[in-house]
Design a protein around this motif. Structure first.
Motif, PDB file in Angstrom:
ATOM      1  N   ASN A  49      32.536  40.002  -0.601  1.00 29.75           N
ATOM      2  CA  ASN A  49      33.269  39.305   0.465  1.00 29.75           C
ATOM      3  C   ASN A  49      32.421  39.168   1.729  1.00 29.75           C
ATOM      4  N   ILE A  50      31.532  40.134   1.963  1.00 26.16           N
ATOM      5  CA  ILE A  50      30.824  40.243   3.240  1.00 26.16           C
ATOM      6  C   ILE A  50      29.679  39.237   3.318  1.00 26.16           C
ATOM      7  N   LYS A  51      29.672  38.457   4.380  1.00 28.12           N
ATOM      8  CA  LYS A  51      28.557  37.544   4.639  1.00 28.12           C
ATOM      9  C   LYS A  51      27.544  38.256   5.546  1.00 28.12           C
ATOM     10  N   SER A  52      26.265  37.953   5.364  1.00 27.04           N
ATOM     11  CA  SER A  52      25.274  38.638   6.187  1.00 27.04           C
ATOM     12  C   SER A  52      24.159  37.692   6.619  1.00 27.04           C
ATOM     13  N   VAL A  53      23.466  38.103   7.668  1.00 29.76           N
ATOM     14  CA  VAL A  53      22.336  37.347   8.215  1.00 29.76           C
ATOM     15  C   VAL A  53      21.180  38.326   8.395  1.00 29.76           C
ATOM     16  N   ASP A  54      19.996  37.934   7.927  1.00 24.04           N
ATOM     17  CA  ASP A  54      18.827  38.803   8.057  1.00 24.04           C
ATOM     18  C   ASP A  54      18.202  38.596   9.439  1.00 24.04           C
ATOM     19  N   ILE A  55      18.752  39.294  10.422  1.00 21.07           N
ATOM     20  CA  ILE A  55      18.313  39.132  11.803  1.00 21.07           C
ATOM     21  C   ILE A  55      16.911  39.697  12.008  1.00 21.07           C
ATOM     22  N   ASN A  56      16.607  40.812  11.365  1.00 18.68           N
ATOM     23  CA  ASN A  56      15.273  41.395  11.505  1.00 18.68           C
ATOM     24  C   ASN A  56      14.196  40.431  11.022  1.00 18.68           C
ATOM     25  N   GLN A  57      14.447  39.782   9.895  1.00 17.27           N
ATOM     26  CA  GLN A  57      13.479  38.817   9.361  1.00 17.27           C
ATOM     27  C   GLN A  57      13.335  37.620  10.299  1.00 17.27           C
ATOM     28  N   ALA A  58      14.464  37.143  10.834  1.00 16.78           N
ATOM     29  CA  ALA A  58      14.439  35.947  11.681  1.00 16.78           C
ATOM     30  C   ALA A  58      13.722  36.189  13.008  1.00 16.78           C
ATOM     31  N   ASP A  61       8.962  40.692  15.299  1.00 19.69           N
ATOM     32  CA  ASP A  61       8.608  41.732  16.274  1.00 19.69           C
ATOM     33  C   ASP A  61       8.875  41.312  17.718  1.00 19.69           C
ATOM     34  N   ASP A  62       9.392  40.104  17.908  1.00 23.87           N
ATOM     35  CA  ASP A  62       9.601  39.603  19.273  1.00 23.87           C
ATOM     36  C   ASP A  62      10.949  40.086  19.807  1.00 23.87           C
ATOM     37  N   ARG A  63      11.045  41.406  19.990  1.00 26.65           N
ATOM     38  CA  ARG A  63      12.288  41.989  20.468  1.00 26.65           C
ATOM     39  C   ARG A  63      12.017  43.381  21.013  1.00 26.65           C
ATOM     40  N   PRO A  64      12.977  43.967  21.751  1.00 27.37           N
ATOM     41  CA  PRO A  64      12.761  45.310  22.303  1.00 27.37           C
ATOM     42  C   PRO A  64      12.485  46.328  21.205  1.00 27.37           C
ATOM     43  N   SER A 167      26.574  29.063  19.544  1.00 29.27           N
ATOM     44  CA  SER A 167      26.811  27.676  19.134  1.00 29.27           C
ATOM     45  C   SER A 167      25.537  27.016  18.633  1.00 29.27           C
ATOM     46  N   VAL A 168      24.413  27.253  19.324  1.00 27.07           N
ATOM     47  CA  VAL A 168      23.180  26.547  18.971  1.00 27.07           C
ATOM     48  C   VAL A 168      22.353  27.264  17.914  1.00 27.07           C
ATOM     49  N   GLY A 169      22.487  28.595  17.825  1.00 23.94           N
ATOM     50  CA  GLY A 169      21.624  29.325  16.902  1.00 23.94           C
ATOM     51  C   GLY A 169      22.290  30.424  16.121  1.00 23.94           C
ATOM     52  N   GLY A 170      23.623  30.459  16.105  1.00 26.46           N
ATOM     53  CA  GLY A 170      24.341  31.447  15.315  1.00 26.46           C
ATOM     54  C   GLY A 170      24.064  32.884  15.713  1.00 26.46           C
ATOM     55  N   PRO A 171      24.317  33.826  14.789  1.00 32.54           N
ATOM     56  CA  PRO A 171      24.139  35.242  15.087  1.00 32.54           C
ATOM     57  C   PRO A 171      22.742  35.604  15.577  1.00 32.54           C
ATOM     58  N   VAL A 172      21.723  34.963  15.016  1.00 29.30           N
ATOM     59  CA  VAL A 172      20.338  35.283  15.403  1.00 29.30           C
ATOM     60  C   VAL A 172      20.116  35.010  16.882  1.00 29.30           C
ATOM     61  N   CYS A 173      20.579  33.848  17.363  1.00 27.73           N
ATOM     62  CA  CYS A 173      20.388  33.503  18.771  1.00 27.73           C
ATOM     63  C   CYS A 173      21.283  34.351  19.666  1.00 27.73           C
ATOM     64  N   ALA A 174      22.466  34.699  19.174  1.00 26.62           N
ATOM     65  CA  ALA A 174      23.344  35.575  19.960  1.00 26.62           C
ATOM     66  C   ALA A 174      22.671  36.924  20.182  1.00 26.62           C
ATOM     67  N   VAL A 175      22.084  37.493  19.126  1.00 25.14           N
ATOM     68  CA  VAL A 175      21.399  38.775  19.244  1.00 25.14           C
ATOM     69  C   VAL A 175      20.191  38.660  20.160  1.00 25.14           C
ATOM     70  N   SER A 291      36.322  38.289   6.248  1.00 25.91           N
ATOM     71  CA  SER A 291      36.212  37.656   7.568  1.00 25.91           C
ATOM     72  C   SER A 291      35.053  38.223   8.382  1.00 25.91           C
ATOM     73  N   LEU A 292      34.201  39.026   7.714  1.00 24.05           N
ATOM     74  CA  LEU A 292      33.095  39.679   8.412  1.00 24.05           C
ATOM     75  C   LEU A 292      31.768  38.984   8.156  1.00 24.05           C
ATOM     76  N   THR A 293      30.939  38.938   9.201  1.00 24.10           N
ATOM     77  CA  THR A 293      29.528  38.604   9.063  1.00 24.10           C
ATOM     78  C   THR A 293      28.757  39.742   9.714  1.00 24.10           C
ATOM     79  N   THR A 294      27.774  40.290   9.013  1.00 22.97           N
ATOM     80  CA  THR A 294      27.008  41.410   9.549  1.00 22.97           C
ATOM     81  C   THR A 294      25.517  41.127   9.407  1.00 22.97           C
ATOM     82  N   ASP A 295      24.706  42.027   9.974  1.00 23.31           N
ATOM     83  CA  ASP A 295      23.281  41.995   9.657  1.00 23.31           C
ATOM     84  C   ASP A 295      23.114  42.584   8.261  1.00 23.31           C
ATOM     85  N   THR A 296      21.923  42.463   7.693  1.00 25.86           N
ATOM     86  CA  THR A 296      21.706  42.929   6.325  1.00 25.86           C
ATOM     87  C   THR A 296      21.733  44.451   6.210  1.00 25.86           C
ATOM     88  N   GLY A 297      21.719  45.159   7.315  1.00 24.23           N
ATOM     89  CA  GLY A 297      21.821  46.614   7.274  1.00 24.23           C
ATOM     90  C   GLY A 297      23.247  47.112   7.118  1.00 24.23           C
TER      91      GLY A 297
END
Length: 351
Positions: A49-58, A61-64, A167-175, A291-297
């Motif tokens: 049921n759970i949808k996920s987005v690979d935020i780490n891959q997207a 290293d360009d993050r804190p 709106s413009v970039g989904g979960p990846v842009c929100a993070v 109804s959930l979307t999570t990161d791949t972790g």
């Protein structure tokens, strides 16, 4: 008499008893297999049921940098194998109208999806205390360049509304936008839509919330007198979305209601003994996972349950709820900007 067989058990033909035992054994084995199969099918159903987005891959290293934390002495001494390091989780409530139930609950004819609610949840090492910081959706921010699924990336946008990142970039842009604002790496991402939130509240048996003033909001269809109320899922969702019936009618007024709901949900989870009741846990998981979307972790039932169990000792009394300090934007009286240095000091304290 020679050849006479008495009717007692000792004299029952061995072949018949052996057959009965075999049938009983096969029946028991069959029931076990069916039970295990049903449990496995239920687990597979919830897991998928759970949808996920690979935020780490997207984001790469360009993050804190990840925080390095040490659990408290009491947590270290515990025999529990559950993780106990600090965590930062971005929790978003999406206003997507996809699906019949979201359209019914959301009302109107909004297209696309935005982050209707945004909370940075910081869990202290030891996982006995937490801070929930709400970011007003109408905050003007510098939205960083974000990678797109289709390839390429968005341009940097100045004075953009915070909720436009989703709106413009989904979960990846929100993070990425939250990390650029806070300087804090998000360890996990959790998103839930209108329908999922309402189903969660119903599966828990409702939530009890005390309001300090009357609420009359025709837009959210919520009308409550000041006082304590036990709300069902639809009413709790309306409370989370109410803004015109309280305060100055802005997004800032409803953030206080959303934070009340966070604590009410924690209290309700504790009162239902969620993690000691498999049937109740299944009901809640079945209501929410679709109804959930999570990161791949966090995209499996075992990972979500493991996180929940590690937070079992976290009570609402030890959760601090705050809003990112803001002031009216000089360029637009209907928007806000981060109030400095207070906002910066808040994020620094969490880092």
């Amino acid at each position: 008499m020679t050849g006479h067989v008495e009717s007692g058990g000792a004299g029952r033909p061995k072949g018949r008893r052996s057959t009965v035992l075999k049938i009983a054994g096969l029946t028991a084995a069959g029931l076990l297999v069916l039970g295990a199969g049903a449990a496995g099918l239920a687990y597979w159903h919830l897991d998928n049921n759970i949808k996920s987005v690979d935020i780490n891959q997207a984001l790469g290293d360009d993050r804190p940098a990840k925080a390095v934390t040490t659990p408290s002495a009491s947590a270290s001494a515990s025999a529990s194998p559950l993780p106990s390091g600090s965590l930062n989780i971005l929790v978003l409530g999406s206003d997507s109208r996809s699906g019949k139930e979201n359209k019914r609950l959301g009302g109107g004819s909004s297209s696309g999806a935005r982050s209707d609610t945004a909370m940075v949840v910081h869990i202290d090492a030891g996982r006995k205390k937490a801070t929930v910081v709400s970011i007003p959706r109408d905050t003007l921010v510098t939205r960083p360049s974000c990678p797109l699924k289709s390839g390429g990336s968005t341009a940097v946008a100045y004075n953009a509304m915070f909720n436009s990142a989703y709106s413009v970039g989904g979960p990846v842009c929100a993070v990425k936008t939250v990390e650029s604002i806070t300087g804090i790496r998000m360890d996990h991402y959790v998103e839930i839509d209108f329908s999922g939130f309402a189903k969660l509240v119903n599966a828990l048996g409702g939530v009890t919330v005390t309001t300090d003033e009357d609420i009359d909001d025709d837009d959210s269809h919520l009308h409550l007198a000041a006082g304590t109320h036990h709300l069902n899922g639809k009413q709790a969702l309306a409370l989370a979305r109410t803004r015109h019936g309280i305060g100055d009618g802005s997004d800032l007024g409803r953030i206080g209601l959303q934070q009340k709901l966070v604590k009410a949900l924690l209290d309700q989870i504790a009162s239902t003994s969620l993690f000691t009741s498999p049937a109740k846990l299944y009901d809640v998981a079945d209501a929410v996972t679709g109804s959930l979307t999570t990161d791949t972790g966090l995209d499996s039932l075992s990972e979500l349950v493991g996180l929940g169990e590690s937070l079992r000792g976290l009570s609402s009394a030890h959760v601090t709820t705050v809003m990112m300090p803001v002031v009216t934007a000089p360029s637009d009286p209907n928007r806000v900007v981060a109030k400095e240095p207070a906002a910066g000091q808040l994020w620094k304290s969490l880092r």
